[in-house]
Design a protein around this motif. Structure first.
Motif, PDB file in Angstrom:
ATOM      1  N   PRO A   1     -17.472 -77.828  29.532  1.00 42.71           N
ATOM      2  CA  PRO A   1     -17.945 -77.110  28.343  1.00 42.71           C
ATOM      3  C   PRO A   1     -19.463 -76.948  28.346  1.00 42.71           C
ATOM      4  CG  PRO A   1     -16.411 -78.862  27.731  1.00 42.71           C
ATOM      5  CD  PRO A   1     -16.747 -79.066  29.182  1.00 42.71           C
TER       6      PRO A   1
ATOM      7  N   GLU B   1     -20.392 -79.966  24.083  1.00 43.61           N
ATOM      8  CA  GLU B   1     -19.265 -80.786  23.628  1.00 43.61           C
ATOM      9  C   GLU B   1     -19.794 -81.814  22.638  1.00 43.61           C
ATOM     10  OE1 GLU B   1     -15.400 -83.030  25.596  1.00 43.61           O
ATOM     11  OE2 GLU B   1     -17.216 -82.745  26.783  1.00 43.61           O
TER      12      GLU B   1
ATOM     13  N   VAL C   1     -18.729 -84.790  19.845  1.00 43.79           N
ATOM     14  CA  VAL C   1     -17.636 -85.699  19.511  1.00 43.79           C
ATOM     15  C   VAL C   1     -18.079 -86.657  18.409  1.00 43.79           C
ATOM     16  CG1 VAL C   1     -16.038 -87.455  20.377  1.00 43.79           C
ATOM     17  CG2 VAL C   1     -16.770 -85.584  21.889  1.00 43.79           C
TER      18      VAL C   1
ATOM     19  N   ASP D   1     -16.479 -82.682  15.379  1.00 40.97           N
ATOM     20  CA  ASP D   1     -16.011 -82.449  16.747  1.00 40.97           C
ATOM     21  C   ASP D   1     -16.024 -80.945  17.004  1.00 40.97           C
ATOM     22  OD1 ASP D   1     -15.078 -85.216  17.508  1.00 40.97           O
ATOM     23  OD2 ASP D   1     -13.759 -84.881  15.796  1.00 40.97           O
TER      24      ASP D   1
ATOM     25  N   THR E   1     -16.312 -77.953  20.468  1.00 41.36           N
ATOM     26  CA  THR E   1     -16.525 -77.603  21.869  1.00 41.36           C
ATOM     27  C   THR E   1     -16.865 -76.124  21.968  1.00 41.36           C
ATOM     28  OG1 THR E   1     -14.978 -79.302  22.635  1.00 41.36           O
ATOM     29  CG2 THR E   1     -15.478 -77.516  24.169  1.00 41.36           C
TER      30      THR E   1
ATOM     31  N   ASN F   1     -17.393 -73.328  24.928  1.00 41.42           N
ATOM     32  CA  ASN F   1     -17.204 -73.095  26.353  1.00 41.42           C
ATOM     33  C   ASN F   1     -18.177 -72.044  26.873  1.00 41.42           C
ATOM     34  OD1 ASN F   1     -14.989 -74.917  26.915  1.00 41.42           O
ATOM     35  ND2 ASN F   1     -13.741 -73.578  25.624  1.00 41.42           N
TER      36      ASN F   1
ATOM     37  N   ARG G   1     -22.742 -83.623  24.599  1.00 42.20           N
ATOM     38  CA  ARG G   1     -22.934 -83.313  26.011  1.00 42.20           C
ATOM     39  C   ARG G   1     -23.248 -81.831  26.155  1.00 42.20           C
ATOM     40  NH1 ARG G   1     -19.302 -87.544  26.260  1.00 42.20           N
ATOM     41  NH2 ARG G   1     -17.524 -86.221  25.718  1.00 42.20           N
TER      42      ARG G   1
END
Length: 252
Positions: A12, A15, A17, A33, A35, A37, A71
């Motif tokens: 990704p 990201e 979390v 949370d 993500t 891409n 991340r």
């Protein structure tokens, strides 16, 4: 820690979390949370104070999270061994206020970070800057100062400045909210063309038409959490959560 030059396709771009952020006793993010891409345009909407801008600013550590994981292209940005400036060089950021250097020309606004951060030679930086000014439709404004530009032009210069660092992704924090309504369209056109070129984008916005037309995912935040997410056309046409329904009934 060294950063990989080439990103594997399945990693990704961003990201997030269980992200939490408090300012003193005030918890602004309460376990987010998300993500994003590569090549995706994710639009984040919600009422003022819902945590949208804080979420965006945590991605490149303009705000330091209280807890959780972030991340960027597989790199844990909260790892103390990570060179955060190297990570930030991959993330273009466009703010609500344009944050241009008022005492520098448009051209110098675009070249100064290229030279100081990327170590580009003056002429190379100039060529990159000129190409990006053309890209946002302001090639004739190289020698102008920000005070002589409209708000929409200043915001397009800010986008060109971010692009001149050749980022892998762009973060936009309500980029049109400080503009007069008639100036919004030119900025959104630039953002549309960026999305069409495959740029990964995370956009905090009030522009529902843009989100519907350009976004791959729409995220609705309220009180520090993601209440609902999905394809923009589906969320805007038939929101599932009562809080989303109430919000959209006031803005659409």
């Amino acid at each position: 820690m060294t950063l990989p030059d080439q990103l594997p396709n399945d990693v990704p771009a961003i990201e997030i979390v269980d992200l939490r952020k408090s300012f003193g006793a005030l918890e602004v993010l309460k376990g987010v949370d998300l993500t994003v891409n590569p090549g995706q345009v994710v639009c984040v909407i919600g009422p003022s104070g819902s945590g949208k801008s804080t979420l965006l600013r945590c991605v490149n550590l303009l705000e330091e999270p209280t807890s959780g994981e972030i991340r960027v292209e597989g790199i844990d940005v909260l790892d103390p061994d990570v060179d955060i400036d190297r990570v930030r060089a991959r993330i273009g950021m466009v703010f609500q206020q344009f944050n241009l250097f008022q005492h520098l020309t448009v051209l110098r606004n675009l070249t100064i970070a290229q030279q100081r951060v990327l170590g580009r030679k003056k002429e190379d930086a100039r060529q990159v800057a000129l190409a990006n000014l053309q890209r946002v439709g302001l090639g004739e404004k190289v020698d102008a100062y920000p005070a002589h530009l409209s708000g929409g032009q200043q915001q397009r210069v800010a986008i060109a400045r971010a692009l001149s660092m050749e980022p892998d992704m762009m973060l936009f924090d309500e980029p049109t909210s400080a503009l007069d309504p008639e100036l919004v369209g030119d900025v959104l056109d630039v953002m549309r063309s960026l999305a069409a070129s495959g740029m990964t984008m995370m956009v905090v916005t009030h522009e529902m038409g843009f989100a519907r037309e350009v976004g791959d995912e729409l995220v609705f935040m309220d009180q520090g959490v993601i209440v609902e997410s999905g394809h923009p056309r589906e969320v805007l046409a038939a929101p599932q959560h009562s809080r989303t329904q109430a919000f959209l009934s006031k803005v659409l």
